[in-house]
Structure formats: structure tokens, C-alpha cells
Write a protein that holds these residues in place. Structure first.
Motif, PDB file in Angstrom:
ATOM      1  N   GLY A 245       0.814  -1.212   0.000  1.00  0.00           N
ATOM      2  CA  GLY A 245       0.000   0.000   0.000  1.00  0.00           C
ATOM      3  C   GLY A 245       0.846   1.258   0.000  1.00  0.00           C
ATOM      4  O   GLY A 245       0.477   2.269  -0.598  1.00  0.00           O
ATOM      5  N   GLY A 246       2.006   1.196   0.652  1.00  0.00           N
ATOM      6  CA  GLY A 246       2.899   2.352   0.700  1.00  0.00           C
ATOM      7  C   GLY A 246       3.447   2.737  -0.662  1.00  0.00           C
ATOM      8  O   GLY A 246       3.767   3.894  -0.905  1.00  0.00           O
ATOM      9  N   VAL A 247       3.564   1.761  -1.545  1.00  0.00           N
ATOM     10  CA  VAL A 247       4.055   2.044  -2.894  1.00  0.00           C
ATOM     11  C   VAL A 247       2.939   1.936  -3.929  1.00  0.00           C
ATOM     12  O   VAL A 247       3.193   1.804  -5.125  1.00  0.00           O
ATOM     13  CB  VAL A 247       5.265   1.150  -3.281  1.00  0.00           C
ATOM     14  N   ASP A 248       1.699   1.979  -3.461  1.00  0.00           N
ATOM     15  CA  ASP A 248       0.512   2.004  -4.329  1.00  0.00           C
ATOM     16  C   ASP A 248       0.367   0.771  -5.206  1.00  0.00           C
ATOM     17  O   ASP A 248      -0.067   0.861  -6.343  1.00  0.00           O
ATOM     18  CB  ASP A 248       0.514   3.253  -5.227  1.00  0.00           C
ATOM     19  N   LEU A 249       0.750  -0.399  -4.681  1.00  0.00           N
ATOM     20  CA  LEU A 249       0.582  -1.638  -5.423  1.00  0.00           C
ATOM     21  C   LEU A 249      -0.199  -2.609  -4.554  1.00  0.00           C
ATOM     22  O   LEU A 249       0.301  -3.061  -3.535  1.00  0.00           O
ATOM     23  CB  LEU A 249       1.931  -2.253  -5.797  1.00  0.00           C
ATOM     24  N   LEU A 250      -1.405  -2.901  -4.946  1.00  0.00           N
ATOM     25  CA  LEU A 250      -2.239  -3.791  -4.148  1.00  0.00           C
ATOM     26  C   LEU A 250      -2.614  -5.051  -4.933  1.00  0.00           C
ATOM     27  O   LEU A 250      -3.647  -5.641  -4.709  1.00  0.00           O
ATOM     28  CB  LEU A 250      -3.483  -3.050  -3.662  1.00  0.00           C
ATOM     29  N   TYR A 251      -1.776  -5.441  -5.851  1.00  0.00           N
ATOM     30  CA  TYR A 251      -2.004  -6.645  -6.629  1.00  0.00           C
ATOM     31  C   TYR A 251      -0.643  -7.246  -6.966  1.00  0.00           C
ATOM     32  O   TYR A 251       0.394  -6.626  -6.749  1.00  0.00           O
ATOM     33  CB  TYR A 251      -2.788  -6.341  -7.908  1.00  0.00           C
ATOM     34  N   SER A 252      -0.662  -8.436  -7.493  1.00  0.00           N
ATOM     35  CA  SER A 252       0.602  -9.066  -7.851  1.00  0.00           C
ATOM     36  C   SER A 252       0.442  -9.823  -9.170  1.00  0.00           C
ATOM     37  O   SER A 252      -0.682 -10.141  -9.549  1.00  0.00           O
ATOM     38  CB  SER A 252       1.032 -10.021  -6.741  1.00  0.00           C
ATOM     39  N   PRO A 253       1.548 -10.088  -9.849  1.00  0.00           N
ATOM     40  CA  PRO A 253       2.887  -9.656  -9.487  1.00  0.00           C
ATOM     41  C   PRO A 253       3.076  -8.170  -9.782  1.00  0.00           C
ATOM     42  O   PRO A 253       2.408  -7.610 -10.651  1.00  0.00           O
ATOM     43  CB  PRO A 253       3.797 -10.490 -10.389  1.00  0.00           C
ATOM     44  N   ALA A 254       3.971  -7.581  -9.056  1.00  0.00           N
ATOM     45  CA  ALA A 254       4.323  -6.182  -9.264  1.00  0.00           C
ATOM     46  C   ALA A 254       5.752  -5.985  -8.791  1.00  0.00           C
ATOM     47  O   ALA A 254       6.214  -6.684  -7.885  1.00  0.00           O
ATOM     48  CB  ALA A 254       3.369  -5.267  -8.501  1.00  0.00           C
ATOM     49  N   SER A 255       6.441  -5.059  -9.406  1.00  0.00           N
ATOM     50  CA  SER A 255       7.833  -4.807  -9.073  1.00  0.00           C
ATOM     51  C   SER A 255       8.080  -3.320  -8.912  1.00  0.00           C
ATOM     52  O   SER A 255       7.530  -2.507  -9.658  1.00  0.00           O
ATOM     53  CB  SER A 255       8.754  -5.330 -10.188  1.00  0.00           C
ATOM     54  N   VAL A 256       8.926  -3.004  -7.955  1.00  0.00           N
ATOM     55  CA  VAL A 256       9.332  -1.632  -7.689  1.00  0.00           C
ATOM     56  C   VAL A 256      10.848  -1.647  -7.551  1.00  0.00           C
ATOM     57  O   VAL A 256      11.387  -2.472  -6.814  1.00  0.00           O
ATOM     58  CB  VAL A 256       8.694  -1.115  -6.379  1.00  0.00           C
ATOM     59  N   ILE A 257      11.527  -0.767  -8.252  1.00  0.00           N
ATOM     60  CA  ILE A 257      12.966  -0.611  -8.075  1.00  0.00           C
ATOM     61  C   ILE A 257      13.200   0.769  -7.486  1.00  0.00           C
ATOM     62  O   ILE A 257      12.669   1.772  -7.976  1.00  0.00           O
ATOM     63  CB  ILE A 257      13.737  -0.797  -9.399  1.00  0.00           C
ATOM     64  N   VAL A 258      13.995   0.801  -6.403  1.00  0.00           N
ATOM     65  CA  VAL A 258      14.248   2.027  -5.653  1.00  0.00           C
ATOM     66  C   VAL A 258      15.730   2.351  -5.757  1.00  0.00           C
ATOM     67  O   VAL A 258      16.580   1.466  -5.566  1.00  0.00           O
ATOM     68  CB  VAL A 258      13.832   1.846  -4.176  1.00  0.00           C
ATOM     69  N   ASP A 259      16.052   3.614  -6.041  1.00  0.00           N
ATOM     70  CA  ASP A 259      17.458   3.988  -6.163  1.00  0.00           C
ATOM     71  C   ASP A 259      18.082   4.173  -4.779  1.00  0.00           C
ATOM     72  O   ASP A 259      17.397   4.087  -3.756  1.00  0.00           O
ATOM     73  CB  ASP A 259      17.633   5.223  -7.057  1.00  0.00           C
ATOM     74  N   GLY A 260      19.379   4.432  -4.736  1.00  0.00           N
ATOM     75  CA  GLY A 260      20.103   4.532  -3.479  1.00  0.00           C
ATOM     76  C   GLY A 260      19.668   5.678  -2.586  1.00  0.00           C
ATOM     77  O   GLY A 260      19.948   5.678  -1.384  1.00  0.00           O
ATOM     78  N   SER A 261      18.962   6.653  -3.132  1.00  0.00           N
ATOM     79  CA  SER A 261      18.484   7.768  -2.313  1.00  0.00           C
ATOM     80  C   SER A 261      17.045   7.567  -1.850  1.00  0.00           C
ATOM     81  O   SER A 261      16.457   8.469  -1.253  1.00  0.00           O
ATOM     82  CB  SER A 261      18.612   9.082  -3.090  1.00  0.00           C
ATOM     83  N   GLY A 262      16.471   6.394  -2.124  1.00  0.00           N
ATOM     84  CA  GLY A 262      15.116   6.098  -1.670  1.00  0.00           C
ATOM     85  C   GLY A 262      14.027   6.579  -2.605  1.00  0.00           C
ATOM     86  O   GLY A 262      12.857   6.646  -2.227  1.00  0.00           O
ATOM     87  N   LYS A 263      14.389   6.890  -3.835  1.00  0.00           N
ATOM     88  CA  LYS A 263      13.390   7.372  -4.794  1.00  0.00           C
ATOM     89  C   LYS A 263      13.019   6.266  -5.783  1.00  0.00           C
ATOM     90  O   LYS A 263      13.840   5.436  -6.163  1.00  0.00           O
ATOM     91  CB  LYS A 263      13.928   8.582  -5.547  1.00  0.00           C
ATOM     92  N   LEU A 264      11.774   6.297  -6.175  1.00  0.00           N
ATOM     93  CA  LEU A 264      11.254   5.311  -7.112  1.00  0.00           C
ATOM     94  C   LEU A 264      11.932   5.458  -8.468  1.00  0.00           C
ATOM     95  O   LEU A 264      11.995   6.546  -9.027  1.00  0.00           O
ATOM     96  CB  LEU A 264       9.744   5.488  -7.268  1.00  0.00           C
ATOM     97  N   GLU A 265      12.449   4.349  -8.961  1.00  0.00           N
ATOM     98  CA  GLU A 265      13.086   4.335 -10.275  1.00  0.00           C
ATOM     99  C   GLU A 265      12.191   3.643 -11.305  1.00  0.00           C
ATOM    100  O   GLU A 265      12.131   4.044 -12.452  1.00  0.00           O
ATOM    101  CB  GLU A 265      14.423   3.606 -10.154  1.00  0.00           C
TER     102      GLU A 265
END
Length: 173
Positions: free
Chosen positions: A132-152
Motif C-alpha cells: 500500500g505504501g508504494v501504491d501496489l495492491l495486486y501481484s505480481p508487481a515490481s518496484v525498483i528504488v534507487d540509493g536515495s530512496g526514490k522510485l526508479e
């Protein structure tokens, strides 16, 4: 006198309608927040790796690039994505965290570590707090985050039409 009564009744009715409209407007839910997009800060999250018991969080991964891969234990597309990820070597380049959205920690360990033999941290998120914090409430789903904590990168689904796009994002690492 009759005109005065009609005028009073009209004022009463108008006042009631105005009050009702104001109450409905005040009770309206806030508009939904927009989905995260590339460059947005990813909200802080924390969980426990069900394999080694260590805390895994946005804080422990600060300064590193990492991927959150949201899966369900009975999802065929999820297993396909996990197999494709397992075939790649991210050592020293990208930390991969499997986020089980439906399984208890014990069940997630059996499925993702024991059966699929995934070499990644595995966390359980059945209440979908991380998802929910990254706005994904289904699967499969992928999120890649950069070293500064920002969504890539953020993507949901893993059918034939999107597989190449998802794996291309992972292949950068």
C-alpha cells in the motif's frame, strides 16, 4: 399573514438544504493520493526477513538500490517472474526483496525458499502495508528504488506483453 408564513417556510427549507449540502461536502472523503511515479520518494517501510530473522527496511537499505517484488503464493505469473529473476545475478548491484502478499511467514518460507529456492530476502506482507505504501495492491508487481530512496521503476503484471519491459528494467543491474 399567509405570505409571511410561506416566506418563513421557504427560508426554513432553503436553510435546511444549505445545511445538508454543507454537511455532505464536509463528510466527503479526501481525493485519492496520486500513484507514485519515477522520482518520488518511497515511503518508509520495515519488515523481518523470514529466512534469517533480520530486519529489512528502507533504512537498512539506505544507499543501496533495491527491488521489491510483490507476489502471491498461488500466482502463476508471480512464479514465472521469480524464475526469470532467479536466473539473473544481481550480486553487489541490486538487493532483491520478495514481498509475499498473502502467505503467512511459515507458508512463504516453504513456498519461496524451500520449494523455489530463491536466494533473496523474503518478507511477509499479508496486510499489504508495504504494498500500500508504494501504491501496489495486486501481484505480481515490481518496484525498483534507487540509493536515495526514490522510485526508479514501478510496474504491475507479468504477462507476455510486459515481461520484456519488466526484465529490461532488472537487466540494467
Amino acid at each position: 399573514m399567509k405570505k409571511l408564513v410561506i416566506f418563513g417556510l421557504a427560508l426554513f427549507l432553503v436553510g435546511g438544504f444549505v445545511s445538508m449540502a454543507a454537511a455532505e461536502e464536509a463528510a466527503a472523503p479526501p481525493p485519492p493520493k496520486p500513484a507514485l511515479v519515477a522520482g518520488d520518494a518511497v515511503p518508509a517501510w520495515t519488515s523481518t526477513d523470514i529466512i534469517d530473522g533480520k530486519t529489512v527496511s528502507s533504512d537498512t537499505l539506505k544507499g543501496k538500490k533495491y527491488a521489491l517484488v510483490f507476489v502471491n503464493s498461488s500466482c502463476a505469473a508471480c512464479r514465472k517472474e521469480l524464475g526469470d529473476l532467479k536466473a539473473r545475478d544481481f550480486t553487489g548491484k541490486l538487493d532483491v526483496i520478495i514481498v509475499s502478499m498473502d502467505a503467512t511467514p511459515d507458508r512463504a518460507k516453504i513456498i519461496f525458499k524451500d520449494k523455489l529456492k530463491l536466494p533473496y530476502a523474503i518478507v511477509s506482507d499479508p496486510d499489504q502495508i508495504i504494498a500500500g505504501g508504494v501504491d501496489l495492491l495486486y501481484s505480481p508487481a515490481s518496484v525498483i528504488v534507487d540509493g536515495s530512496g526514490k522510485l526508479e521503476f514501478r510496474f504491475g503484471g507479468y504477462g507476455a506483453a510486459v515481461r520484456d519491459k519488466v526484465m529490461a528494467a532488472f537487466d540494467k543491474y
